[in-house]
Structures are given as structure tokens and as C-alpha cells.
Design an enzyme around this catalytic site. Structure first.
Site, PDB file in Angstrom:
ATOM      1  N   TRP A  44       0.770  -1.240   0.000  1.00 35.24           N
ATOM      2  CA  TRP A  44       0.000   0.000   0.000  1.00 35.24           C
ATOM      3  C   TRP A  44       0.801   1.289   0.000  1.00 35.24           C
ATOM      4  O   TRP A  44       0.238   2.381   0.143  1.00 35.24           O
ATOM      5  CB  TRP A  44      -0.989  -0.009   1.164  1.00 35.24           C
ATOM      6  CG  TRP A  44      -0.428  -0.421   2.490  1.00 35.24           C
ATOM      7  CD1 TRP A  44      -0.233  -1.700   2.937  1.00 35.24           C
ATOM      8  CD2 TRP A  44      -0.018   0.430   3.554  1.00 35.24           C
ATOM      9  NE1 TRP A  44       0.289  -1.687   4.211  1.00 35.24           N
ATOM     10  CE2 TRP A  44       0.420  -0.391   4.609  1.00 35.24           C
ATOM     11  CE3 TRP A  44       0.003   1.823   3.724  1.00 35.24           C
ATOM     12  CZ2 TRP A  44       0.897   0.113   5.821  1.00 35.24           C
ATOM     13  CZ3 TRP A  44       0.472   2.334   4.925  1.00 35.24           C
ATOM     14  CH2 TRP A  44       0.906   1.486   5.957  1.00 35.24           C
ATOM     15  N   ASP A  93       3.790  -7.815  13.285  1.00 36.95           N
ATOM     16  CA  ASP A  93       3.152  -6.866  12.365  1.00 36.95           C
ATOM     17  C   ASP A  93       4.157  -5.826  11.878  1.00 36.95           C
ATOM     18  O   ASP A  93       3.841  -4.650  11.746  1.00 36.95           O
ATOM     19  CB  ASP A  93       1.947  -6.190  13.029  1.00 36.95           C
ATOM     20  CG  ASP A  93       1.098  -5.387  12.044  1.00 36.95           C
ATOM     21  OD1 ASP A  93       1.161  -5.670  10.833  1.00 36.95           O
ATOM     22  OD2 ASP A  93       0.383  -4.468  12.491  1.00 36.95           O
ATOM     23  N   ASP A 120       5.547  -4.640   8.967  1.00 33.18           N
ATOM     24  CA  ASP A 120       5.567  -4.497   7.500  1.00 33.18           C
ATOM     25  C   ASP A 120       6.932  -4.053   6.987  1.00 33.18           C
ATOM     26  O   ASP A 120       7.652  -3.312   7.654  1.00 33.18           O
ATOM     27  CB  ASP A 120       4.584  -3.415   7.063  1.00 33.18           C
ATOM     28  CG  ASP A 120       3.142  -3.790   7.279  1.00 33.18           C
ATOM     29  OD1 ASP A 120       2.346  -3.473   6.397  1.00 33.18           O
ATOM     30  OD2 ASP A 120       2.811  -4.363   8.327  1.00 33.18           O
ATOM     31  N   ARG A 154       9.659  -1.157   9.464  1.00 32.20           N
ATOM     32  CA  ARG A 154       8.884  -1.039  10.692  1.00 32.20           C
ATOM     33  C   ARG A 154       9.534  -1.772  11.857  1.00 32.20           C
ATOM     34  O   ARG A 154       9.267  -1.450  13.015  1.00 32.20           O
ATOM     35  CB  ARG A 154       7.451  -1.546  10.473  1.00 32.20           C
ATOM     36  CG  ARG A 154       6.544  -0.440   9.942  1.00 32.20           C
ATOM     37  CD  ARG A 154       5.206  -0.917   9.456  1.00 32.20           C
ATOM     38  NE  ARG A 154       4.314  -1.432  10.476  1.00 32.20           N
ATOM     39  CZ  ARG A 154       3.000  -1.536  10.312  1.00 32.20           C
ATOM     40  NH1 ARG A 154       2.444  -1.126   9.178  1.00 32.20           N
ATOM     41  NH2 ARG A 154       2.235  -2.040  11.249  1.00 32.20           N
TER      42      ARG A 154
END
Length: 592
Positions: free
Chosen positions: A265, A326, A328, A354
């Protein structure tokens, strides 16, 4: 294509003539043709900002220097403009602004969170709206599965068209002069939980699209649309199908790869010398229960190099195999050339992950060059292997990774505190790179948070419903910084602490760095020392990166202001002062 998507698209096509323009009486400047040659040589048009990341390399660096460290203290508001798109939908109370303005010969193109496109005449030291294209996105339908906010990060230019995305998965081409929709096509499927928040990347005659939705059990992809024929050229899935290279890294019996996440994204970059698109890939799904999906889970948490003509994967580099945090790797890859000690030139792709580490990868082959933590506190691993760049604890023989086991959430250790938190040491806000100083500026989230794991089972996987295997809470204060890295040494060159996380991103010029704060301040820093030289409080949360441009020889700095995204919904307890920041939708333009 499901019924709702078909009916929505049909309604949009019928309505396009009616909604395409909100035009002012004054005539617009004749549109300039945007050619592949101009896009390849975007940096030669110093007064314009033609790409999402300024150029194909993603540097977000401008050579303009009318505004410099000696006079930036005199920077003042030149003009402002209210935009729309603040209304909410689905699970979101309001929209926000995360877009990068595109500027061509005095004409500016910006978007609001719902994907409306505004053409603004920025000539004459004032802003005047020329037209607004409203794509009439179904707010509740798209907003219900927009994981992390009502967001749109901007447009691209091609020929006489303004090319943009909508949250409900459309690619729209709008006539640059009239604001009329020329055509549109459905690229993503919101029935599956797919939405689009990123700006298109134009390569040759193609618009390259990434997708969001890893938290809804999608199978991620990157797709290319021919802007001449309006047909898809290629679509590369970031989660390989059975039998494809990388499929062996999904070792479960749950068919986890079918809903494996790997969303894309954030807008990628392009290396014309090798005809290679380099794009970041997000987290695997479910996010926190990595025992559901044993194996390295390629190509999640990776940088992917794709052949621009075919979409074929040339190489990959994975940062956090079998990610249980999580973390990314969806960030942009900044493409830079750096002198090597042996007299040769290193061709690097820089990515601020991240997971809290900054990476330099050889962009010709995907080989690890160096990596270092750019946040103050990393607890999930004790460091990176200096040869491979993998976490020191990584064991390819283990199907389920624990890394630093004491702080890794898993089925036997259901609650754990991790640093950085799951928003990452850096999220989507873009970095910038000064090629003269060889300094790379990272917008940092200095954070920890608490993760609670819930065991995922196949019966819990349902279309358009969260598929996360747990979730975060925020018992810790979160701050931020601007961190500069010397890319010739792979060492931190400076860090400027900020009271809040950097949720907007960076712009650099020869001797300045610009950024903003979610508490409303826009700042200019000395590019070498990171000393604050100028500040202006906009009164709204900054959640977007600044750009600079010139019109008639005068330099301006522009930034969209309006806090949205995930922060004020899910992370506000970590920054309680930001509860006072109200939703808004404003464009600020500054000049001397």
C-alpha cells in the site's frame, strides 16, 4: 467481480459526466503533455514536483534553494485552501490527509482521503480552485474495510490525464484541463477486503497499483494497467501460489497462503537503468499468530524487485521472516549511488523498516550491504547478522520463529511488550535523501506497545472481517524523532527528538529538512545538524509529507494538514495530548 462492485462501477460511469467538474469561471492554463521522457528526467524540472516521491529514485530532494537556512526564519503563510473529504464512513469517524501534492508549471493536484482530486492554480502567489473531481466513493462500503483510515496519498500525471486511485479499488483517469473523467477501471475488489490508498507509480505507459488489506485476509499483489488500452498488463501476487518459487515457505496445513496478506500500500520506486520496479511488501496474515502460518512466509516483509515489462520477480530481500510483530516492510525503497572504498559505486536500495532497522541492499541483486537500528529502543531481537542482515536469532530450520523469546507474543506467551510497537519505527510516511550530504532522513516513531495473541483457526477467516490473530494496546508513551543516517558509513549522523511520533514524512533541500508533527507544527531543520530553524503551528494534525516547488521564480513549500489514519483511532492513548486535535482538511502553502 461481485455484484456490489459491478453496480458501483456502473453508477460511477453513468455519473462521470455529471460529477466530473466543479469548475471556476476563470480559464485554466492549457495542459502540458506528460511524457515518459519528462518523467525520466523529472529532476531537470527543478520548479516542478512531478512524481509522488519527486523522482523515480524516491529521494524527495529538491535543488531549490531560494529558501535556505539563512532566511527560512522569515517563511510565512502565502495562502491556504480548505478541502473536503473530512466526512467519515464505515468504521471511521472522519477522513484525513496523507497525500503528496503534485505540481506542474504552477498547477497543483491534491487529493483528500476519499480520493477526490483538486486542481489548484498556484500562480500569482495565491491559490484558486480550477476543478474538483469527486469519484463518489461509497463511504460505508469502502470505509468498513479500510484497515487504517480514510486515506489517499495522491495522484500521478500521464499524457493529458491525472491518474488516481479510490478507496473502493478503482483506477481513474481524469482530463487534466476539464476535470472530466476520461475512463476508470476496477483494479481491487473490496468484496474481498481489498482497498487502495497509495498513489499510482507511472512507468512508461503503465500505472502501477498496490493494494491494502492484509488485516482482512487478502492475498497481496502489485498490478500494472496500460494507460493507452486501459487493460491490465500484468499482476504479480506477493504470496506465491502452490508450486511457484517461495510457496515452500508456507509450511502449514491451513492453506494460509490463500489469505497470507502481503499488501503493497505504499508507492514504490523505479530504476530505469535496469528497468526494475522496487516495491515494499507488508505483513503476513494473521498478523500476530505466526504459528498458524509456519515458514518464512515469502514474500511478506520483503522488498521485491520486479521486471517492469512483465512483473516477474527478479530478486527479493526479506527483513523479518515468519513475522509475529506486524512489522511491515511496505516502506518505499530509496535508490541511491554511493562511492565504495574500492573506488567502485554501490547501487543501493535504502529501506527504513517497521522493525526498527534501516537497510541498505544492493539493488542489482538483492544482497544485504548494511543495517542498523534507527530507533532508540529495539527489544524484539538482539541485532542483525552482519553477513545476511537477518535477525541474529533467526533459525531457518525452525518453522515458527521466536527471535527474542521473552518479548515475542505467541500461543504460549499470549501477552508481550515489543519495541518498536506494531506501528513500527517508521510507518508509511516517506524518508528523504540529500545526495550532496549523503544523508538519509527518517521520520521516526519511538515506541513500544503490548500485543495480545489470539489463536487463529480457519473458521474465523471470513470475507471483510479482521483476520489478525490478536491485537495491540498502548500502555506506553510514544514519542518520535528525525534521524539522519550517513549512507557512506551506515551510521547514525544525528537525531532530533520530537514530543510526538512523526506521522507525516520528510522533504529535503540543499541545506534544509522539512517535516511536520501530529500536534500541528511544520518545521524546518538544518540539514547537517538537525537544529530547528523555523516552526509554524497549523492548528491541525500533520499527517502528510511536505513538498517544494517554484512559480515564476519564487519558491514555495506546501503541505496538507488533517490528522486521520489509524493514530487517532487506535493509538491515541499513547499520545493523550493529541486528543485535542480536531479533524480538518486544509492545504497550507508557505513562502518568504
Amino acid at each position: 467481480m461481485r455484484k456490489h462492485v459491478r453496480s458501483t462501477l456502473r453508477a460511477m460511469l453513468l455519473a462521470s459526466a455529471a460529477f466530473a467538474c466543479f469548475q471556476l469561471a476563470s480559464p485554466a492554463q492549457a495542459a502540458d503533455e506528460m511524457t515518459p521522457e519528462r518523467l525520466l528526467n523529472a529532476d531537470k524540472e527543478a520548479g516542478n514536483w512531478l512524481h509522488h516521491h519527486k523522482n523515480y529514485s524516491g529521494t524527495r530532494f529538491s535543488t531549490l534553494k531560494e529558501i535556505n537556512k539563512d532566511n527560512v526564519k522569515n517563511l510565512k503563510v502565502a495562502w491556504t485552501m480548505h478541502l473536503g473529504g473530512v466526512e467519515g464512513g464505515g468504521i471511521w469517524s472522519h477522513g484525513g490527509l496523507e497525500g503528496t501534492p503534485i505540481v506542474e508549471n504552477g498547477m497543483m493536484y491534491v487529493t483528500d482521503g476519499w480520493g477526490s482530486v483538486y486542481k489548484i492554480d498556484a500562480r500569482g502567489g495565491k491559490g484558486q480552485l480550477v476543478w474538483k473531481m469527486d469519484p463518489k466513493t461509497d463511504h460505508d462500503w469502502a470505509g468498513a474495510i479500510a484497515c487504517c483510515g480514510v486515506d489517499n496519498r495522491g495522484v500521478a500525471l500521464w499524457g493529458n490525464l491525472v491518474v488516481s486511485h479510490t478507496l473502493d479499488g478503482r483506477l481513474i483517469a481524469t482530463n487534466k484541463e476539464t476535470g472530466q473523467v476520461a475512463w476508470q477501471r476496477q483494479v481491487a475488489d473490496p468484496d474481498k477486503g481489498e482497498v487502495i490508498t497509495g498513489a499510482p507509480l507511472i512507468v512508461k505507459n503503465m500505472a502501477i497499483t498496490g493494494v491494502a488489506g492484509a488485516e482482512y485476509g487478502i492475498r497481496g499483489w502489485i498490478a500494472a494497467t496500460d494507460l493507452g488500452t486501459q487493460k491490465e498488463v500484468w499482476r504479480t501476487h506477493t504470496i506465491p501460489a502452490k508450486g511457484e518459487p517461495g510457496s515452500e515457505t508456507w509450511k502449514d496445513s491451513n492453506d494460509a497462503a490463500a489469505a497470507g496478506g502481503g499488501s503493497t500500500w505504499v508507492t514504490g520506486t523505479y530504476d530505469p537503468a535496469t528497468d526494475t520496479i522496487i516495491w515494499g511488501v507488508g505483513n503476513p496474515g494473521p498478523d500476530w499468530d505466526n504459528a498458524y502460518r509456519p515458514g518464512d512466509n515469502l514474500y511478506t516483509d520483503s522488498s521485491l524487485a520486479l521486471d517492469a515489462n512483465t512483473g516477474k520477480i527478479k530478486w527479493h530481500y526479506q527483513h523479518t521472516p515468519n513475522d509475529p510483530y506486524d512489522y511491515d516492510s511496505v516502506a518505499e525503497n530509496v535508490l541511491v549511488d554511493v562511492p565504495a572504498p574500492n573506488g567502485q559505486t554501490l547501487k543501493l536500495a535504502l529501506e527504513a523498516d517497521r522493525n526498527g532497522f534501516a537497510y541498505a541492499i544492493d539493488r542489482t541483486n538483492g544482497k544485504f550491504i548494511w543495517g542498523l537500528p534507527f530507533v532508540k529502543k529495539v527489544t524484539w531481537t538482539k541485532g542483525l547478522d552482519p553477513e545476511t542482515g537477518k535477525p541474529i536469532e533467526y533459525d531457518p530450520k525452525n518453522p515458527v520463529q521466536r527471535y527474542n523469546a521473552a518479548v515475542t507474543p505467541h500461543r504460549e506467551n499470549k501477552v508481550a511488550d515489543i519495541c518498536p510497537g506494531n506501528m513500527g519505527g517508521k510507518n508509511w510516511p516517506p524518508t528523504s535523501y540529500n545526495p550532496d550530504l549523503k544523508l538519509w532522513y527518517i521520520p521516526v516513531i519511538e515506541s513500544c506497545n503490548r500485543i495480545t495473541v489470539e489463536e487463529a483457526t480457519k473458521d474465523k477467516l471470513k470475507p471483510r472481517e479482521f483476520w489478525t490473530g490478536g491485537g495491540p494496546s498502548q500502555p506506553f508513551k510514544i514519542t518520535g524523532s528525525v534521524t539522519a543516517i550517513d549512507v557512506t558509513t551506515g551510521k547514525i549522523a544525528g537525531k532530533m527528538e520530537t514530543p510526538f511520533p512523526n506521522l507525516g514524512g520528510m522533504l529535503s533541500t540543499p541545506d534544509l529538512v522539512f517535516t511536520g508533527q501530529p500536534s500541528g507544527e511544520v518545521m524546518a531543520l538544518d540539514a547537517k545538524t538537525l537544529q530547528k530553524l523555523w516552526e509554524f503551528n497549523t492548528g491541525g494534525g500533520v499527517n502528510a509529507p511536505p513538498v517544494t516547488f517554484s512559480v515564476d521564480g519564487k519558491q514555495y513549500v506546501a503541505i496538507l494538514v488533517g490528522l486521520g489514519g489509524a493514530w487517532d483511532k487506535w493509538f491515541i492513548e499513547a499520545t493523550p495530548e493529541l486528543k485535542k486535535i480536531q479533524p480538518g482538511s486544509m492545504l497550507y502553502v508557505f513562502a518568504l
